[in-house]
Design a protein around this motif. Sequence first.
Motif, mmCIF file in Angstrom:
data_model
loop_
_atom_site.group_PDB
_atom_site.id
_atom_site.type_symbol
_atom_site.label_atom_id
_atom_site.label_comp_id
_atom_site.label_asym_id
_atom_site.label_seq_id
_atom_site.Cartn_x
_atom_site.Cartn_y
_atom_site.Cartn_z
ATOM 1 N N GLN A 25 0.830 -1.207 0.000
ATOM 2 C CA GLN A 25 0.000 0.000 0.000
ATOM 3 C C GLN A 25 0.860 1.251 0.000
ATOM 4 N N ALA A 26 1.932 1.234 0.771
ATOM 5 C CA ALA A 26 2.822 2.395 0.829
ATOM 6 C C ALA A 26 3.513 2.628 -0.507
ATOM 7 N N TYR A 27 3.971 1.553 -1.140
ATOM 8 C CA TYR A 27 4.649 1.691 -2.433
ATOM 9 C C TYR A 27 3.721 2.295 -3.470
ATOM 10 N N MET A 28 2.477 1.855 -3.477
ATOM 11 C CA MET A 28 1.531 2.324 -4.480
ATOM 12 C C MET A 28 0.883 3.652 -4.086
ATOM 13 N N LYS A 29 1.163 4.130 -2.878
ATOM 14 C CA LYS A 29 0.564 5.363 -2.382
ATOM 15 C C LYS A 29 -0.960 5.290 -2.512
ATOM 16 N N ALA A 31 -4.854 4.828 -1.240
ATOM 17 C CA ALA A 31 -5.811 4.986 -0.150
ATOM 18 C C ALA A 31 -6.557 3.678 0.100
ATOM 19 N N MET A 32 -6.756 2.902 -0.946
ATOM 20 C CA MET A 32 -7.416 1.606 -0.818
ATOM 21 C C MET A 32 -6.415 0.593 -0.256
ATOM 22 N N PRO A 33 -6.795 -0.176 0.744
ATOM 23 C CA PRO A 33 -5.846 -1.136 1.322
ATOM 24 C C PRO A 33 -5.556 -2.306 0.399
ATOM 25 N N PHE A 34 -4.480 -2.985 0.681
ATOM 26 C CA PHE A 34 -4.095 -4.212 -0.006
ATOM 27 C C PHE A 34 -4.376 -5.410 0.894
ATOM 28 N N LEU A 35 -4.564 -6.556 0.267
ATOM 29 C CA LEU A 35 -4.632 -7.824 0.990
ATOM 30 C C LEU A 35 -3.241 -8.395 1.245
ATOM 31 N N GLY A 36 -2.306 -8.072 0.348
ATOM 32 C CA GLY A 36 -0.977 -8.664 0.403
ATOM 33 C C GLY A 36 -0.832 -9.841 -0.549
ATOM 34 N N ALA A 37 -1.651 -9.884 -1.594
ATOM 35 C CA ALA A 37 -1.587 -10.944 -2.607
ATOM 36 C C ALA A 37 -0.658 -10.502 -3.723
ATOM 37 N N GLN A 38 0.495 -11.125 -3.827
ATOM 38 C CA GLN A 38 1.481 -10.720 -4.816
ATOM 39 C C GLN A 38 1.123 -11.238 -6.199
ATOM 40 N N ALA A 39 1.752 -10.649 -7.217
ATOM 41 C CA ALA A 39 1.280 -10.812 -8.590
ATOM 42 C C ALA A 39 1.243 -12.255 -9.071
ATOM 43 N N THR A 40 2.313 -13.013 -8.897
ATOM 44 C CA THR A 40 2.353 -14.362 -9.486
ATOM 45 C C THR A 40 1.309 -15.297 -8.889
ATOM 46 N N ASP A 71 -17.181 -2.603 -6.505
ATOM 47 C CA ASP A 71 -17.386 -3.108 -5.148
ATOM 48 C C ASP A 71 -16.077 -3.440 -4.433
ATOM 49 N N ALA A 72 -14.961 -3.180 -5.081
ATOM 50 C CA ALA A 72 -13.668 -3.574 -4.508
ATOM 51 C C ALA A 72 -13.431 -2.916 -3.152
ATOM 52 N N GLU A 73 -13.000 -3.723 -2.210
ATOM 53 C CA GLU A 73 -12.572 -3.225 -0.902
ATOM 54 C C GLU A 73 -11.052 -3.232 -0.772
ATOM 55 N N TYR A 74 -10.411 -4.015 -1.620
ATOM 56 C CA TYR A 74 -8.951 -4.113 -1.631
ATOM 57 C C TYR A 74 -8.459 -3.905 -3.060
ATOM 58 N N ARG A 75 -7.261 -3.405 -3.166
ATOM 59 C CA ARG A 75 -6.733 -3.060 -4.489
ATOM 60 C C ARG A 75 -6.620 -4.289 -5.391
ATOM 61 N N GLU A 76 -6.297 -5.423 -4.812
ATOM 62 C CA GLU A 76 -6.179 -6.633 -5.624
ATOM 63 C C GLU A 76 -7.497 -7.018 -6.293
ATOM 64 N N TRP A 112 -1.468 4.997 -11.949
ATOM 65 C CA TRP A 112 -0.727 4.366 -13.034
ATOM 66 C C TRP A 112 -0.845 2.848 -13.073
ATOM 67 N N ASP A 113 -0.972 2.188 -11.931
ATOM 68 C CA ASP A 113 -1.003 0.723 -11.945
ATOM 69 C C ASP A 113 -2.249 0.193 -12.645
ATOM 70 N N TYR A 114 -3.348 0.925 -12.553
ATOM 71 C CA TYR A 114 -4.550 0.556 -13.279
ATOM 72 C C TYR A 114 -4.487 1.033 -14.731
ATOM 73 N N VAL A 115 -4.204 2.294 -14.885
ATOM 74 C CA VAL A 115 -4.373 2.957 -16.176
ATOM 75 C C VAL A 115 -3.400 2.435 -17.222
ATOM 76 N N ASP A 116 -2.162 2.180 -16.847
ATOM 77 C CA ASP A 116 -1.175 1.793 -17.845
ATOM 78 C C ASP A 116 -1.500 0.438 -18.456
ATOM 79 N N ASP A 117 -1.976 -0.483 -17.652
ATOM 80 C CA ASP A 117 -2.381 -1.785 -18.169
ATOM 81 C C ASP A 117 -3.568 -1.633 -19.119
ATOM 82 N N LEU A 118 -4.564 -0.877 -18.709
ATOM 83 C CA LEU A 118 -5.726 -0.666 -19.557
ATOM 84 C C LEU A 118 -5.361 0.066 -20.842
#
Length: 227
Positions: A25-29, A31-40, A71-76, A112-118
């Motif tokens: 969450q800190a890296y991505m700055k 406001a929405m919390p993370f679960l801690g589920a990494q990409a792979t 409805d997302a509560e977490y960024r993942e 950017w993490d959302y927009v660049d992929d889209l």
Amino acid sequence: MTPLHKAVRLALAEVADPAKAPAMQAYMKSAMPFLGAQATPRRAALRRVFAEHRLETAPEWRRAVLALWRDAEYREERYAAIELCAFRYYKGFQTLYTVPMYEEMIVTGAWWDYVDDLATHRVGGLLRAYPDTMRPLMLEWAAGADLWKRRTAILCQNSFKERTDLGLLYACIEPSLSDTDFFARKAIGWALREYAKTDPREVVRYVEHKGLNGLSRREALKNLPAT
């Protein structure tokens, strides 16, 4: 909540490491919390869920994507919505009817993490498939007030290589040349750097002709010999 939606949440929770969530969450700055589920592991888990909960129609698929997104509560969970957009079953659903969905995700995601992929994968694919409709739309987005739609217009051809519509690229860059925002300047540089892999001389010419700001210039010429 649909069975797909429930299955996505369960799968994400199963691969999450809550200890990693604060740093993510800190890296991505965010406001929405993370679960801690990494990409792979996240992507592997989502592929299984999407394969088990196939959606039969394009409207059903679009509703499912937007439900996950809104409805997302977490960024993942929003990452899951983006991955559902790209899942192999739904390649045939990538039509102009998806434009409002992607526009909503770009505007409300606004990072950017959302927009660049889209931008590079979904909107770019639509531009390739429907240039007569998407080209004027990208010009409209490029000239608008929304930073993230402008960034999308600039980046949407990043994978096009020799098929890049150079006139469109420059026209999408032009309205943002005077923008001092980091993400606008970074997008300009990144788009030019990608095109430099196809025509480095043209990118050097453009950079010098336009007198680009330091950030855009550094990004554009990053992989080229010093001039």
